[in-house]
Design a protein around this motif. Sequence first.
Motif, PDB file in Angstrom:
ATOM      1  N   VAL A 323       1.089  -1.192  -0.357  1.00  0.00           N
ATOM      2  CA  VAL A 323      -0.237  -0.279   0.458  1.00  0.00           C
ATOM      3  C   VAL A 323       1.131   0.874  -0.342  1.00  0.00           C
ATOM      4  N   VAL A 324       0.502   2.301  -1.025  1.00  0.00           N
ATOM      5  CA  VAL A 324       1.519   3.206  -0.577  1.00  0.00           C
ATOM      6  C   VAL A 324       0.461   4.511  -1.038  1.00  0.00           C
ATOM      7  N   GLU A 325       0.875   5.750  -0.245  1.00  0.00           N
ATOM      8  CA  GLU A 325       0.982   6.962  -0.117  1.00  0.00           C
ATOM      9  C   GLU A 325       1.476   8.159  -1.043  1.00  0.00           C
ATOM     10  N   ILE A 326       0.725   8.875  -2.170  1.00  0.00           N
ATOM     11  CA  ILE A 326       1.682   9.528  -2.643  1.00  0.00           C
ATOM     12  C   ILE A 326       1.407  10.654  -2.348  1.00  0.00           C
ATOM     13  N   SER A 327       2.349  12.190  -2.430  1.00  0.00           N
ATOM     14  CA  SER A 327       1.874  13.491  -2.983  1.00  0.00           C
ATOM     15  C   SER A 327       1.338  13.777  -3.810  1.00  0.00           C
ATOM     16  N   PRO A 328       0.577  15.293  -4.093  1.00  0.00           N
ATOM     17  CA  PRO A 328       0.457  16.043  -4.787  1.00  0.00           C
ATOM     18  C   PRO A 328       1.438  15.494  -5.367  1.00  0.00           C
ATOM     19  N   ARG A 329       2.530  15.999  -5.559  1.00  0.00           N
ATOM     20  CA  ARG A 329       3.869  16.327  -6.859  1.00  0.00           C
ATOM     21  C   ARG A 329       4.220  14.634  -7.184  1.00  0.00           C
ATOM     22  N   GLY A 330       2.769  13.856  -6.255  1.00  0.00           N
ATOM     23  CA  GLY A 330       2.991  12.255  -7.407  1.00  0.00           C
ATOM     24  C   GLY A 330       4.488  11.403  -6.425  1.00  0.00           C
ATOM     25  N   GLU A 331       4.722  12.060  -5.637  1.00  0.00           N
ATOM     26  CA  GLU A 331       5.954  11.819  -4.565  1.00  0.00           C
ATOM     27  C   GLU A 331       5.815  10.364  -3.328  1.00  0.00           C
TER      28      GLU A 331
END
Length: 422
Positions: A323-331
């Motif tokens: 499971v991943v969480e990405i930032s608004p910048r796609g990081e």
Amino acid sequence: MERRRRMRYLAWVALLLGLALGAQGLAANQGVSATSADEGKYDGHTLISVQSYGLDGKLLELNENDEVVWRYDPPNSRVFDAEQLDNGNFLVAVTTKLPPAKCPADQLVVESDQCIEAKVLELDYETKNVVWNYSWYDEKITHHEVHDVDRLENGNTAVVDMGNDRAFVVNESGGIVWEWQAENHLGEGTAFRERYGGPPNHGGETDWTHVNDIDKLENGNFQLSIRNFDVVIEVDPETKNITNVVGAPGKTEVLDHQHNPYKLRNGTVLVADSENDRVVELNATTDEVVWQYGGRGLLHWPRDADRLPNGNTLIVDTFNNRVVEISPRGEVVWKYEGVQMPYTADRLSVPEEDHETVPGTELRSRYSGVNSLQSTLEQAEAYAAFVFPAWMKLPELLTLAGIAVCALLFVLDLGVAAVRGE
């Protein structure tokens, strides 16, 4: 003499490869791990449901330090959608494979050695006891599991039943108070079929619709994900008519065997576009891509995505077992790896139906593909997990293939020798 020498060589090579496979197994990291950026992860516990490659599904709650603080692992089962209710309990979809002795006779027609019990369970948070349940039997576990449940504001519970190509609502007493049969709205002679087409219904226990998600929208309609039609539809509960369609059957550049659509308040739909290996936010009227993240270089068969209030997106990257969480910048700002075939993930600090968040127009899209050979190898690795232990990735599979080839050549040599009387 030459044959004997060749067979000795084959035996030695097979032995060495076997030792190498053992060493690979010992060196493999079979546990879970988590990493997080110093800043960026949205606060709160995380609820993860795990289908599993076999029958060891589970439901996990992680705290802010990524420690498992609550766990439910029913025997011989796969676990799908789950949500935390206002009373703190968990509502969860579970499918349990049963031996014939525990099956009704009418559910042993297609698969005489098994049936399943599809269950919607409300679990007391403190004791894990079942405080409410609704269940039914079906023929087999493959493509017949119950994938999604949703507790409604009036206390009723919405359910999708892929084995019977339907969606329904059950009240607290276990009575069905609303039901939508796909055959009446997607089958031959329907308005949908005339306009959009779709796969034929062969009847019986075939996997026709693979309906895998239901949500009650703010306008009162139900949103359904019809996976095998590549569409997300909106249904008026009064007339049961389809009022909106996102995607189209076979139009896989829009959606391809999707999971868990999530309608945002700005009118867009965030979807785990599974076979396209991406999460995509679509205009629900025009199908225009507003935002996307994925490609095989980033995701492999995602099946859930939630947009968090700060604009981060929580993604279940199923075939990458994480499971991943990405930032608004796609990081990537947080990831939890090593959980085998996860299905859904929720950040429990965010109410289940709170879809007020940052729209995709304010986020940065990212897409990273891979070449066809790498894609094929990764797909083979993913499918192998249904047969072999989870630690066996591509290098280990190649070693195993080498052992199999040596064994085959050895047996062929023995056969030739036997035929020739040598």
